[in-house]
Design a protein around this motif. Structure first.
Motif, mmCIF file in Angstrom:
data_model
loop_
_atom_site.group_PDB
_atom_site.id
_atom_site.type_symbol
_atom_site.label_atom_id
_atom_site.label_comp_id
_atom_site.label_asym_id
_atom_site.label_seq_id
_atom_site.Cartn_x
_atom_site.Cartn_y
_atom_site.Cartn_z
ATOM 1 N N ASP A 151 -10.383 -2.287 -42.519
ATOM 2 C CA ASP A 151 -9.526 -1.828 -41.798
ATOM 3 C C ASP A 151 -8.960 -2.670 -40.175
ATOM 4 N N GLY A 152 -8.787 -3.204 -39.848
ATOM 5 C CA GLY A 152 -8.804 -4.166 -38.908
ATOM 6 C C GLY A 152 -6.898 -3.235 -37.918
ATOM 7 N N THR A 153 -6.583 -2.526 -38.631
ATOM 8 C CA THR A 153 -5.530 -1.939 -38.110
ATOM 9 C C THR A 153 -6.157 -0.562 -36.599
ATOM 10 N N ALA A 154 -7.064 0.224 -37.377
ATOM 11 C CA ALA A 154 -7.480 1.121 -36.587
ATOM 12 C C ALA A 154 -8.575 1.134 -36.637
ATOM 13 N N SER A 155 -9.938 0.709 -37.562
ATOM 14 C CA SER A 155 -10.931 1.134 -37.491
ATOM 15 C C SER A 155 -12.507 -0.418 -36.957
ATOM 16 N N ALA A 156 -11.010 -1.222 -36.882
ATOM 17 C CA ALA A 156 -12.721 -2.524 -36.259
ATOM 18 C C ALA A 156 -12.868 -2.265 -35.069
ATOM 19 N N TYR A 157 -13.414 -3.225 -34.009
ATOM 20 C CA TYR A 157 -13.822 -2.626 -32.870
ATOM 21 C C TYR A 157 -13.047 -3.829 -31.704
ATOM 22 N N PRO A 158 -12.397 -3.824 -31.406
ATOM 23 C CA PRO A 158 -11.196 -4.217 -29.079
ATOM 24 C C PRO A 158 -12.670 -5.095 -28.934
ATOM 25 N N MET A 159 -12.761 -6.061 -28.472
ATOM 26 C CA MET A 159 -13.477 -7.309 -27.961
ATOM 27 C C MET A 159 -12.292 -7.369 -26.446
ATOM 28 N N ARG A 160 -13.582 -7.959 -25.642
ATOM 29 C CA ARG A 160 -12.481 -7.373 -24.033
ATOM 30 C C ARG A 160 -12.137 -9.512 -23.628
ATOM 31 N N SER A 161 -11.440 -9.592 -22.903
ATOM 32 C CA SER A 161 -11.486 -10.845 -22.631
ATOM 33 C C SER A 161 -12.441 -11.283 -21.253
ATOM 34 N N LEU A 162 -13.216 -12.631 -21.468
ATOM 35 C CA LEU A 162 -13.864 -12.724 -20.610
ATOM 36 C C LEU A 162 -13.126 -13.796 -19.374
ATOM 37 N N GLY A 163 -11.676 -13.549 -18.895
ATOM 38 C CA GLY A 163 -11.468 -14.138 -18.049
ATOM 39 C C GLY A 163 -10.777 -15.749 -18.595
ATOM 40 N N SER A 164 -10.476 -16.402 -17.512
ATOM 41 C CA SER A 164 -9.744 -17.924 -18.231
ATOM 42 C C SER A 164 -10.280 -18.876 -19.519
ATOM 43 N N THR A 165 -11.637 -18.814 -19.557
ATOM 44 C CA THR A 165 -12.438 -18.891 -19.848
ATOM 45 C C THR A 165 -11.558 -19.115 -21.807
ATOM 46 N N GLY A 166 -11.026 -18.065 -22.052
ATOM 47 C CA GLY A 166 -10.160 -17.350 -23.437
ATOM 48 C C GLY A 166 -11.519 -17.191 -24.683
ATOM 49 N N VAL A 167 -12.672 -16.730 -23.336
ATOM 50 C CA VAL A 167 -13.887 -16.446 -24.801
ATOM 51 C C VAL A 167 -13.669 -14.931 -25.078
ATOM 52 N N TRP A 168 -13.437 -13.836 -25.787
ATOM 53 C CA TRP A 168 -13.624 -12.548 -26.122
ATOM 54 C C TRP A 168 -14.968 -11.988 -27.038
ATOM 55 N N GLU A 169 -15.851 -10.956 -25.748
ATOM 56 C CA GLU A 169 -16.749 -10.972 -26.245
ATOM 57 C C GLU A 169 -16.748 -8.992 -26.403
ATOM 58 N N LEU A 170 -17.609 -8.891 -27.484
ATOM 59 C CA LEU A 170 -18.449 -7.187 -27.045
ATOM 60 C C LEU A 170 -19.507 -7.704 -28.298
ATOM 61 N N PHE A 171 -20.859 -6.419 -27.488
ATOM 62 C CA PHE A 171 -22.330 -5.593 -28.374
ATOM 63 C C PHE A 171 -21.821 -4.891 -28.796
ATOM 64 N N VAL A 172 -22.102 -5.284 -30.556
ATOM 65 C CA VAL A 172 -22.274 -3.614 -30.737
ATOM 66 C C VAL A 172 -23.384 -3.404 -31.175
ATOM 67 N N PRO A 173 -23.895 -2.129 -31.001
ATOM 68 C CA PRO A 173 -25.410 -1.803 -31.131
ATOM 69 C C PRO A 173 -25.877 -1.238 -32.267
ATOM 70 N N GLY A 174 -26.786 -2.190 -32.898
ATOM 71 C CA GLY A 174 -26.311 -1.796 -34.291
ATOM 72 C C GLY A 174 -26.620 -2.361 -35.415
ATOM 73 N N MET A 175 -25.446 -3.114 -35.293
ATOM 74 C CA MET A 175 -25.913 -4.570 -36.263
ATOM 75 C C MET A 175 -26.639 -5.327 -36.142
ATOM 76 N N ASP A 176 -26.674 -5.903 -37.754
ATOM 77 C CA ASP A 176 -27.198 -6.765 -38.123
ATOM 78 C C ASP A 176 -27.441 -7.845 -38.910
ATOM 79 N N GLU A 177 -28.470 -8.518 -38.402
ATOM 80 C CA GLU A 177 -28.462 -9.450 -39.980
ATOM 81 C C GLU A 177 -27.708 -9.029 -41.461
#
Length: 807
Positions: free
Chosen positions: A232-258
């Motif tokens: 459910d990307g409209t509500a329950s997904a995790y928004p990521m943050r932009s890391l500036g001009s590189t165009g890279v988006w990042e998020l650390f999600v604790p507890g998520m594993d292999e």
């Protein structure tokens, strides 16, 4: 509702939080400072002896469990700005961490949480629990009178549930990607890009979880979506943050594993959304499912001896006999680990030095044989995990067999969940449709002039060499990359800035890729499938040529001219061969212009071209005799050898990726068993004699390593030549492509050897031949011929190749 596949089992509840975590975090938050002094004692950090052993396991608990009393209530935080709120809820905010998590405010610390569908959210820190206030749309907030941000966890309940889920807040963590990584990505020079982008299980700020990073510079917003939130990307997904001009988006999600399934939910510039697989995913679902899979490697390699010595001898001066394999159809149904045992044993017995694996990178359509790649960093899951593939390579190495991998940087498919228009714009493909569209395969080409795309591909080449220990990359369809007008008519292509037809960006990319791979991975060889006369394919990148571009830097090049000409000749009836004799001799005109491999590849035995033995003229016996004679000629000709699976035992049918090989031909009960086993024995003996004879490989790239004896015997259908080792030791190869015996055939030979011995005869009875042989030893006569000081009289069997060595 978008999913990776119908019926995917949801493994986590709709709260979107990981489920198997217990206890509380024992480390500081992303903000500096320790537990505040002067605060009420319930907010102080609990002693280590009271902390739980595993802070990351989520626990289903009653709302008051872990606290001696009901949760206190916190004052709500100030409402979000309306625009920020709308962007956060729609997944288009560039910095959700600025709104969510914990932040100092006048009067204390504000906590804000986004948990769609939640009934209550409680803050847990130390032995204290504080209920946050619902602000609508899944937002909860509260202000606590704290001068520093404490360690905390969140406890969430949902309608219809009697227990709560406790987990770490993803928005309390600093970026898990370093400034150096971002700098190198921005420069397009991150040689280990796979370690910076994608999904990486890790420990960050003392907490276990997974870091997600993706390059999407044109996106308005990116969210991590997966089985953990019911897709459910409209509500329950995790928004990521932009890391500036590189165009890279990042998020650390604790507890998520292999094992977690995920994709990126991307909001494009026009506001539309797309669910995309991770371009840097190191594992994917088994097709036709398309989700990326969080993975980590725990493989322990055992090929240290191989890796330590593979660079001891340059490949041009080493034996190099390659067995080309399509893993999925070699023995259909086998896993990587099963192939490790069966393929290794088979190739070892057959005597090949290397295997070349048709593409193993993930691809959705099996009918492409792996040549339309969607997961450039993920071995296909059809046969196992990435570590299973590592085991296959490791096993081959420990048996002394090198591994070449087909690599496809020329194009990629248009699947709407993969690379095409990845973030809503032309990202990996050129904007100009005349350059983006590949007319032959209905695919897209890469934008080699964009530094980030070039970095993606160069790092990918190193990735397979370093992470999977492969010993070489055979680069597919190089010609289609080098020419802007490749398979295009007038008006369908635009010239380069100099007015030429060369793709200058592709030239630069190939030079950078080769230079990088050779520098980082000693002993690795790159091989070009290049079907034109481009100058300097195997010349060093710093050496200029007549075209002014400099060498491309490959180690070897497929000699497709040799394949075409020699197959044309051998497929003709012997009565006509004298008129096409030059098709067997012309290859020596250009044999030393590049470092060549002689390929009889999968391309020669599909799409109505027939298998190798079926190309041959004549009856059953003559076809196999031609087949054997041709292989003897190939192994003696300057250049390395490549033979596609099935041709080593004269399979009569064309290769079928769905049906596999005709292994029944080797069954003892099959009537033609001697013929097929005989050809297999011949290939084994060719390989073993080849390895034991330096004259056949030591000077492959030197004109002094070859000399003709007979080139003009077109009416006889005879060829004869010498190969020379570095110490001068020769091998004499004689081919009789006529269906008649030629006795006492005179051949000029060097004067020094006192006698010659037949070391291989493709007409031997053990190979299914008529067993016309030469007596041992053969002594030369003093009368010269063919410009040589001595004469050797040799019996030439019909449709056969004979090798002789001096005693």
């Amino acid at each position: 509702m978008p999913r990776s596949r119908p019926g995917t089992r949801v493994r986590r509840p709709s709260c979107c939080g990981p489920t198997r975590r217990t206890g509380r975090c024992t480390r500081r938050s992303t903000r500096p400072g320790t537990a505040p002094t002067g605060c009420p004692s319930p907010w102080r950090r609990s002693p280590a002896s009271q902390r739980r052993a595993d802070p990351m396991k989520a626990t289903a608990t009653t709302e008051t469990q872990g606290s001696s009393r009901a949760a206190d209530a916190a004052l709500p935080a100030a409402p979000l700005d309306a625009q920020d709120r709308q962007r956060l809820l729609s997944g288009t905010h560039h910095d959700p961490h600025a709104l969510l998590g914990a932040h100092p405010v006048p009067g204390g610390t504000a906590f804000r949480v986004l948990r769609p569908h939640a009934r209550t959210v409680t803050l847990v820190t130390g032995e204290r629990t504080v209920a946050l206030t619902a602000m609508g749309d899944g937002l909860f907030s509260g202000v606590l009178p704290l001068t520093a941000i404490p360690d905390y966890r969140l406890r969430v309940t949902y309608d219809g549930q009697t227990s709560a889920i406790e987990y770490e807040d993803p928005y309390r963590f600093l970026p898990a990607l370093g400034e150096l990584d971002l700098h190198l990505i921005g420069e397009g020079r991150h040689e280990e890009l796979w370690k910076a982008l994608g999904a990486h299980p890790m420990t960050h700020q003392g907490v276990s979880g997974t870091r997600f990073t993706v390059w999407a510079p044109n996106a308005r917003g990116v969210r991590v979506c997966g089985d953990f939130c019911h897709w459910d990307g409209t509500a329950s997904a995790y928004p990521m943050r932009s890391l500036g001009s590189t165009g890279v988006w990042e998020l650390f999600v604790p507890g998520m594993d292999e094992g977690t399934l995920y994709k990126f939910d991307i909001t494009r510039a026009d506001g539309t959304r797309a669910l995309r697989a991770d371009p840097m995913a190191r594992r994917a679902e088994v097709p036709p499912a398309t989700a990326s899979v969080v993975t980590r490697s725990t493989y322990a390699w055992g090929d240290e001896a191989w890796m330590a010595h593979r660079a001891d001898r340059p490949v041009c001066q080493a034996p190099f006999s390659v067995y080309e394999v399509h893993l999925a159809s070699w023995r259909p149904g086998l896993t990587y680990r099963q192939l490790a045992d069966e393929l290794t044993a088979y190739v070892t017995e057959a005597g090949f030095t290397h295997v070349e694996l048709m593409p193993v990178a993930e691809h959705p359509f099996s009918g492409s044989w792996g040549y339309q790649v969607t997961g450039f960093y993920a071995p296909t899951s059809r046969m196992g995990t990435p570590d299973d593939f590592r085991h296959l390579v490791d096993t081959l190495h420990q048996a002394g067999i090198g591994v070449i991998l087909d690599w496809v940087p020329a194009h990629f498919p248009k699947d709407d969940w993969a690379l095409a228009a990845f973030d809503g714009e032309h990202l990996y493909e050129p904007q100009d449709p005349r350059r983006a569209e590949h007319p032959d395969w209905g695919t897209l080409t890469f934008d080699y002039g964009r530094k980030e795309v070039r970095n993606f591909l160069v790092a990918n080449a190193s990735y397979w060499c370093e992470e999977f220990h492969v010993d070489g990359l055979r680069v597919d369809a190089v010609a289609s990359m080098l020419y802007l007008d490749y398979s295009r008519d007038e008006g369908q292509w635009a010239p380069n800035e100099s007015g030429g037809r060369e793709n200058l960006d592709a030239v630069t990319f190939l030079q950078e890729m080769n230079a990088t791979v050779y520098r980082r991975s000693p002993g690795v060889v790159t091989i070009a499938e290049e079907s034109t006369a481009w100058d300097g394919v195997t010349r060093a990148t710093h050496e200029n040529g007549r075209d002014g571009f400099g060498g491309l830097g490959f180690g070897l090049k497929w000699n497709m001219g040799w394949s075409h000409d020699s197959l044309e000749y051998i497929s003709r009836d012997p009565v006509y061969r004298e008129y096409h004799h030059n098709e067997m001799t012309f290859s020596m005109v250009y044999a030393y212009s590049e470092n060549y491999v002689l390929p009889l590849s999968h391309d020669e035995v599909v799409h109505g071209k027939q298998s190798l033995v079926s190309k041959m003229p004549g009856d059953w016996w003559q076809r196999r005799a031609n087949h054997r004679a041709y292989l003897g000629f190939m192994w003696a000709h300057p250049g390395k050898q490549l033979l596609f699976m099935g041709q080593e035992f004269a399979q009569g049918a064309e290769w079928s990726a769905e049906g596999g090989l005709d292994w029944g031909l080797l069954d003892p009960s099959y009537p033609a068993r001697p013929d097929h086993h005989g050809v297999l024995r011949l290939v084994r003996d060719l390989n073993h004699q080849y390895r034991a004879t330096p004259a056949l490989w030591e000077r492959d790239s030197e004109p002094a390593g070859f000399s003709w004896i007979v080139t003009d015997a077109a009416q006889d259908n005879v060829l004869a030549f010498l190969r020379h080792a570095a110490d001068g030791t020769p091998l004499l190869a004689v081919c009789n492509f006529a269906p008649v015996v030629r006795e006492d055939y005179p051949l000029g030979v060097p004067e020094e050897p006192h006698a010659w011995r037949e070391v291989l005869n493709t007409d031997a009875a053990r190979y299914g031949g008529g067993d016309v042989r030469n007596p041992d030893p053969l002594k030369p006569e003093p009368e010269g011929v063919h410009g040589r000081p001595a004469r050797l009289r040799v019996t030439l069997p019909p449709l056969a190749t004979v090798w002789l060595r001096p005693e």
